[in-house]
Structure formats: structure tokens, C-alpha cells
Scaffold this active site. Structure first.
Site, PDB file in Angstrom:
ATOM      1  N   HIS A  45       0.867  -1.192   0.000  1.00  0.00           N
ATOM      2  CA  HIS A  45       0.000   0.000   0.000  1.00  0.00           C
ATOM      3  C   HIS A  45       0.899   1.237   0.000  1.00  0.00           C
ATOM      4  O   HIS A  45       2.110   1.139   0.211  1.00  0.00           O
ATOM      5  CB  HIS A  45      -0.903  -0.012   1.236  1.00  0.00           C
ATOM      6  CG  HIS A  45      -0.131  -0.105   2.520  1.00  0.00           C
ATOM      7  ND1 HIS A  45       0.400  -1.291   2.964  1.00  0.00           N
ATOM      8  CD2 HIS A  45       0.250   0.838   3.410  1.00  0.00           C
ATOM      9  CE1 HIS A  45       1.054  -1.080   4.097  1.00  0.00           C
ATOM     10  NE2 HIS A  45       0.990   0.208   4.386  1.00  0.00           N
ATOM     11  N   THR A  48       2.241   4.301  -4.645  1.00  0.00           N
ATOM     12  CA  THR A  48       3.231   4.137  -5.725  1.00  0.00           C
ATOM     13  C   THR A  48       4.352   3.187  -5.303  1.00  0.00           C
ATOM     14  O   THR A  48       4.709   3.114  -4.125  1.00  0.00           O
ATOM     15  CB  THR A  48       3.864   5.495  -6.089  1.00  0.00           C
ATOM     16  OG1 THR A  48       4.255   6.157  -4.875  1.00  0.00           O
ATOM     17  CG2 THR A  48       2.901   6.374  -6.857  1.00  0.00           C
ATOM     18  N   ARG A  49       4.916   2.463  -6.288  1.00  0.00           N
ATOM     19  CA  ARG A  49       6.109   1.634  -6.091  1.00  0.00           C
ATOM     20  C   ARG A  49       7.031   1.852  -7.290  1.00  0.00           C
ATOM     21  O   ARG A  49       6.579   1.784  -8.440  1.00  0.00           O
ATOM     22  CB  ARG A  49       5.753   0.147  -6.033  1.00  0.00           C
ATOM     23  CG  ARG A  49       5.035  -0.279  -4.762  1.00  0.00           C
ATOM     24  CD  ARG A  49       5.982  -0.272  -3.575  1.00  0.00           C
ATOM     25  NE  ARG A  49       5.402  -0.841  -2.366  1.00  0.00           N
ATOM     26  CZ  ARG A  49       4.703  -0.151  -1.452  1.00  0.00           C
ATOM     27  NH1 ARG A  49       4.470   1.130  -1.617  1.00  0.00           N
ATOM     28  NH2 ARG A  49       4.251  -0.754  -0.377  1.00  0.00           N
ATOM     29  N   CYS A 311       4.671   0.402   6.925  1.00  0.00           N
ATOM     30  CA  CYS A 311       4.619  -0.691   5.954  1.00  0.00           C
ATOM     31  C   CYS A 311       5.685  -1.700   6.396  1.00  0.00           C
ATOM     32  O   CYS A 311       6.447  -1.401   7.318  1.00  0.00           O
ATOM     33  CB  CYS A 311       4.959  -0.092   4.593  1.00  0.00           C
ATOM     34  SG  CYS A 311       4.778  -1.185   3.178  1.00  0.00           S
TER      35      CYS A 311
HETATM   36  C1  FAD Z   1       7.569   1.258   2.469  1.00  0.00           C
HETATM   37  C2  FAD Z   1       7.805   0.295   1.341  1.00  0.00           C
HETATM   38  C3  FAD Z   1       8.250   0.780   0.124  1.00  0.00           C
HETATM   39  C4  FAD Z   1       8.509  -0.101  -0.929  1.00  0.00           C
HETATM   40  N1  FAD Z   1       8.914   0.409  -2.121  1.00  0.00           N
HETATM   41  C5  FAD Z   1       9.055  -0.415  -3.191  1.00  0.00           C
HETATM   42  C6  FAD Z   1       9.323   0.128  -4.468  1.00  0.00           C
HETATM   43  O1  FAD Z   1       9.425   1.346  -4.631  1.00  0.00           O
HETATM   44  N2  FAD Z   1       9.430  -0.746  -5.511  1.00  0.00           N
HETATM   45  C7  FAD Z   1       9.296  -2.084  -5.357  1.00  0.00           C
HETATM   46  O2  FAD Z   1       9.435  -2.819  -6.339  1.00  0.00           O
HETATM   47  N3  FAD Z   1       9.024  -2.626  -4.150  1.00  0.00           N
HETATM   48  C8  FAD Z   1       8.897  -1.825  -3.067  1.00  0.00           C
HETATM   49  N4  FAD Z   1       8.583  -2.331  -1.847  1.00  0.00           N
HETATM   50  C9  FAD Z   1       8.478  -3.784  -1.685  1.00  0.00           C
HETATM   51  C10 FAD Z   1       7.167  -4.327  -2.161  1.00  0.00           C
HETATM   52  O3  FAD Z   1       6.116  -3.462  -1.830  1.00  0.00           O
HETATM   53  C11 FAD Z   1       6.991  -5.718  -1.562  1.00  0.00           C
HETATM   54  O4  FAD Z   1       8.085  -6.522  -1.995  1.00  0.00           O
HETATM   55  C12 FAD Z   1       5.687  -6.356  -2.004  1.00  0.00           C
HETATM   56  O5  FAD Z   1       4.607  -5.522  -1.700  1.00  0.00           O
HETATM   57  C13 FAD Z   1       5.531  -7.691  -1.298  1.00  0.00           C
HETATM   58  O6  FAD Z   1       4.302  -8.279  -1.695  1.00  0.00           O
HETATM   59  P1  FAD Z   1       3.773  -9.596  -0.975  1.00  0.00           P
HETATM   60  O7  FAD Z   1       2.677 -10.098  -1.794  1.00  0.00           O
HETATM   61  O8  FAD Z   1       4.929 -10.475  -0.638  1.00  0.00           O
HETATM   62  O9  FAD Z   1       3.233  -9.062   0.457  1.00  0.00           O
HETATM   63  P2  FAD Z   1       1.766  -8.485   0.773  1.00  0.00           P
HETATM   64  O10 FAD Z   1       1.297  -7.618  -0.318  1.00  0.00           O
HETATM   65  O11 FAD Z   1       1.821  -7.941   2.152  1.00  0.00           O
HETATM   66  O12 FAD Z   1       0.858  -9.766   0.716  1.00  0.00           O
HETATM   67  C14 FAD Z   1       0.902 -10.836   1.613  1.00  0.00           C
HETATM   68  C15 FAD Z   1      -0.533 -11.160   1.953  1.00  0.00           C
HETATM   69  O13 FAD Z   1      -0.651 -12.411   2.578  1.00  0.00           O
HETATM   70  C16 FAD Z   1      -1.689 -12.319   3.531  1.00  0.00           C
HETATM   71  N5  FAD Z   1      -1.536 -13.407   4.496  1.00  0.00           N
HETATM   72  C17 FAD Z   1      -0.454 -13.704   5.218  1.00  0.00           C
HETATM   73  N6  FAD Z   1      -0.668 -14.772   6.013  1.00  0.00           N
HETATM   74  C18 FAD Z   1      -1.951 -15.162   5.788  1.00  0.00           C
HETATM   75  C19 FAD Z   1      -2.770 -16.186   6.320  1.00  0.00           C
HETATM   76  N7  FAD Z   1      -2.307 -17.033   7.256  1.00  0.00           N
HETATM   77  N8  FAD Z   1      -4.032 -16.311   5.859  1.00  0.00           N
HETATM   78  C20 FAD Z   1      -4.491 -15.480   4.895  1.00  0.00           C
HETATM   79  N9  FAD Z   1      -3.773 -14.459   4.382  1.00  0.00           N
HETATM   80  C21 FAD Z   1      -2.505 -14.298   4.807  1.00  0.00           C
HETATM   81  C22 FAD Z   1      -1.455 -10.951   4.125  1.00  0.00           C
HETATM   82  O14 FAD Z   1      -2.565 -10.454   4.828  1.00  0.00           O
HETATM   83  C23 FAD Z   1      -1.117 -10.131   2.909  1.00  0.00           C
HETATM   84  O15 FAD Z   1      -2.247  -9.538   2.320  1.00  0.00           O
HETATM   85  C24 FAD Z   1       8.318  -1.490  -0.761  1.00  0.00           C
HETATM   86  C25 FAD Z   1       7.852  -1.972   0.460  1.00  0.00           C
HETATM   87  C26 FAD Z   1       7.580  -1.099   1.496  1.00  0.00           C
HETATM   88  C27 FAD Z   1       7.082  -1.636   2.802  1.00  0.00           C
END
Ligand code: FAD
Length: 376
Positions: A45, A48-49, A311
Site C-alpha cells: 500500500h 506508488t512503487r 509498511c
Molecule cells: C515502504 C515500502 C516501500 C517499498 N517500495 C518499493 C518500491 O518502490 N518498488 C518495489 O518494487 N518494491 C517496493 N517495496 C516492496 C514491495 O512493496 C513488496 O516486496 C511487495 O509488496 C511484497 O508483496 P507480498 O505479496 O509479498 O506481500 P503483501 O502484499 O503484504 O501480501 C501478503 C498477503 O498475505 C496475507 N496473508 C499472510 N498470512 C496469511 C494467512 N495465514 N491467511 C491469509 N492471508 C494471509 C497478508 O494479509 C497479505 O495480504 C516497498 C515496500 C515497502 C514496505
């Protein structure tokens, strides 16, 4: 008990893309998300990324990035909305530092068009920047940003349209494999599937204990400030950046969609965290850490604070992703440890997880850098 081809555990940035790519390949897929879709408790969230092709982290990411750009554009067509905004990108730091050298190495190995600029040239072209004379920058024209909340929404909508099932507000409590079939238990029911894809972000180790020391959540904070010279911080006038500075690694964006210049700092205050208990507010110290970068390098953006958000990063020991099949059960695969730079890859990770699920942990990509075995 209902039986699916594949279950995706966690429907955030990566899980939403995995559900979509599985559905697109005709799989009967169920995505399970513990919170409401598009929530603000995880890692995807903040509007932007950054996306960039000159990849200072390692040249091996570049082929995946090329595919990610293709898929972002394709998804814009499918969804009929903008998901990718190109501003150009700057990788900034000491000329001999890891940021500039890493970015140049990727450009040279992969024939990526780029320019090397000195600090004066950066400030002449982009008046929002104030760089010390010893800094240099690699400018790459394809840099820009993608829209994380919209990405999750459009991937889920497109998957639903293809017949996928997605359950929000349902927490997975556990899973097991018996007779080659995966059984997933949640706080609402039980489901069976031939394959399980774990995309649980900061919660990954809860669903896969072997990741306990390999996918470690860390608290991050973002800030949006009022520019004092608005015209220097529009997407046309201000390329996204990553900056290796003496204070740490800053990154930031032009003003887009919500008010304010957005800046963050990698590994903000170095706070490991528990995703279920993290402090999701912010304090003066959080603001001070981020203000230090704005005051020094972006003084024309050093107006009032408009917003702050917390985040989570989920760091692997070498800060490269973890993409692999489970060492014991090939029908279970995981995408985790995105270490603060994963979002730009979301659609190609979705494709890779669909490959893993359908081809027993194999994919057409060279994923050696991302295998679990490297930590053995
Ligand atoms: C401040 C910040 C800035 C960033 N900037 C960049 C950027 O500029 N460019 C870039 O490429 N990347 C960036 N990143 C990294 C990028 O945002 C993350 O790598 C990416 O969002 C990870 O996605 P994900 O699906 O692994 O995690 P998430 O999107 O958090 O998804 C994981 C999901 O699994 C769910 N979940 C977990 N356990 C369970 C369960 N037991 N039962 C049901 N649901 C469950 C969670 O609720 C969550 O919704 C940034 C990250 C942050 C925090």
C-alpha cells in the site's frame, strides 16, 4: 470438502498476480486473504512503487524486469486503466559506490540505454534535486512507478472474471499434505487442492516455519511532504530515484494521485518486527529520519508533513527474493523475502508461481539467485 487445482495463501501484491495467472491458464484456483483485499497492514500500500530497469541489486533481475514491464502494459490493456507511469529514473550515489556501479553493470550487461550525469547536470535538468558535488547518477529512461493498490484490485477482478474464487477476511490456520493432496485449514473452513502457493508476505514464516530466519519482517515508514516549488515535483519534471547517501539509502517519487512528495529510507530504523504486533503509528523519530533526507537533498520539498504511513519489508539474508518449491513437497511453492524491492515484479512473480504450481517447481526463467538452497 471443495477441491481446487491450486490454492494461493495470501492475496496481496504477489498473491493477487498468482491467482490471476493461474486462472488465466484455466486452473480452478482459490485465493485466501486474512484481511480485506487491498488492506494497509502488509507491504503493498502507499499509492506508488518504483519500477526501474537498470537494476543495481543484480543484473540477473533484468530479464524478469523486461517481462514485468510487458505484463504491466498488458494488464493496463486488460483492466482499461493506467498502472505504470514512466518518469525516467536516477540511481544516485558516489561515483565508485554500489548504487552507481551496480546500475551501470546491469546497463552494460544487458545493453540498457542510459546516461551518466554529474551532480550539476542532474540539478540543471531536474531542479527538485540538490546533490553534493561528489555524487553522480545513472539516468535510465524506463524508470517510473506502478500503482500497488490498483494492481491488486485489477488482478483480483480479472481473476474473478476468469472464474477464480477469492476469499477475503479468512485466515489460513494451517496446511498439510496427505497422499499428494494439500489440505488447507482456515478460520472458516477446509479446502483441498493439488497445489499450494504461499505468498504470505511478512507472515510467510507463520505458514512456512523454515523461513523463520530467511524472511524477516522489518518496520518501514513513508512520508509525504508539501513541495515549496510544486512545478519541480511533477511526474514530468521529477524522475524517481534511489540514492546511496551517507545517511543511508533514500528513494522517492514525484507528486502523484495524492498530495505531496513521497520519500522513504531503506531499513528505516532497522526495526525487526512481528507482523501481528507491529506499531502502525509513527513518532517524531520516524519523521526526523526521513526529514534528514528531504532537508539535505530535496530542500524545495521541505514543506509541511501531509501524511505518513507504516509498511513492512520482509528481508532475506542476502536481500534477494526467495522463489522455490518446498524442499519436501514439490506441490507447495513459495514466493517470499522480497526485501523491499519486490513490487515492480508482481506480475512476473505471478507467472512464475503459476509455472511452479503447474510444473512442479520448474519455470522457464533462470531462478538460481532465488533458490532456497543458497542458504544451506
Ligand atoms: C515502504 C515500502 C516501500 C517499498 N517500495 C518499493 C518500491 O518502490 N518498488 C518495489 O518494487 N518494491 C517496493 N517495496 C516492496 C514491495 O512493496 C513488496 O516486496 C511487495 O509488496 C511484497 O508483496 P507480498 O505479496 O509479498 O506481500 P503483501 O502484499 O503484504 O501480501 C501478503 C498477503 O498475505 C496475507 N496473508 C499472510 N498470512 C496469511 C494467512 N495465514 N491467511 C491469509 N492471508 C494471509 C497478508 O494479509 C497479505 O495480504 C516497498 C515496500 C515497502 C514496505
Amino acid at each position: 470438502m471443495k477441491h481446487y487445482d491450486a490454492i494461493v495463501l495470501g492475496v496481496g501484491g504477489m498473491g493477487s498476480a498468482a491467482v490471476y495467472h493461474l486462472a488465466r491458464r484455466g486452473q480452478r484456483v482459490l485465493g485466501i486473504e486474512q484481511f480485506s483485499l487491498g488492506h494497509e497492514f502488509g507491504s503493498s500500500h502507499g499509492v506508488t512503487r518504483i519500477i526501474r530497469l537498470a537494476y543495481a541489486e543484480h543484473p540477473s533481475y533484468v530479464p524478469l524486469l523486461r517481462r514485468a514491464y510487458e505484463l504491466w502494459r498488458e494488464m493496463e490493456g486488460t483492466a482499461g486503466e493506467r498502472l505504470l507511469v514512466i518518469t525516467g529514473g536516477l540511481d544516485i550515489g558516489p561515483a565508485e559506490g554500489t548504487m552507481v556501479a551496480g546500475s551501470l553493470q546491469s546497463c552494460r550487461e544487458h545493453g540498457i540505454p542510459h546516461e551518466v550525469l554529474d551532480a550539476g547536470e542532474v540539478m540543471r535538468r531536474y531542479p527538485g534535486y540538490r546533490l553534493p558535488a561528489e555524487m553522480a547518477a545513472v539516468y535510465q529512461q524506463d524508470g517510473g512507478f506502478v500503482l500497488p493498490e490498483r494492481s491488486i484490485a485489477v488482478h483480483v477482478s480479472a481473476a474473478l472474471a476468469l472464474g477464480a474464487e477469492v476469499h477475503g477476511c479468512e485466515r489460513v490456520a494451517g496446511w498439510s499434505v496427505e497422499g499428494g493432496v494439500v489440505e488447507v485449514r482456515t478460520d472458516r473452513g477446509r479446502y483441498r487442492a493439488d497445489r499450494l502457493v504461499i505468498t504470505a508476505g511478512a507472515w510467510a514464516a507463520q505458514s512456512l516455519p523454515l523461513l523463520k530466519s530467511l524472511a524477516v519482517p522489518e518496520r518501514q515508514v513513508l512520508i509525504w511532504t508539501q513541495p515549496l516549488r510544486a512545478e519541480a515535483f511533477t511526474p514530468e519534471a521529477f524522475p524517481i530515484f534511489n540514492m546511496e547517501a551517507p545517511e543511508g539509502r533514500f528513494y522517492g517519487f514525484p507528486v502523484f494521485s495524492v498530495p505531496g512528495f513521497k520519500l522513504g529510507k531503506y531499513h528505516h530504523r532497522g526495526e525487526r518486527t512481528d507482523p501481528d504486533a507491529m506499531y502502525r503509528g509513527f513518532d517524531r523519530e520516524d519523521e526526523t529520519v526521513l526529514r534528514a533526507g528531504i532537508e539535505r537533498y530535496f530542500p524545495e520539498a521541505n514543506g509541511a508533513t501531509l501524511a505518513m504511513k507504516t509498511c513492512m519489508f520482509t528481508n532475506s539474508p542476502d536481500e534477494h527474493f526467495i522463489l522455490d518449491a518446498h524442499p519436501e513437497w514439490p506441490q507447495v511453492s513459495v514466493a517470499a523475502g522480497f526485501s523491499g524491492h519486490g513490487f515492480k515484479f508482481a506480475p512476473v512473480i505471478g507467472e512464475i508461481m503459476a509455472d511452479f504450481a503447474m510444473e512442479g517447481g520448474c519455470s522457464r526463467w533462470n531462478l538460481e539467485l532465488f533458490r532456497l538452497g543458497r542458504f544451506a
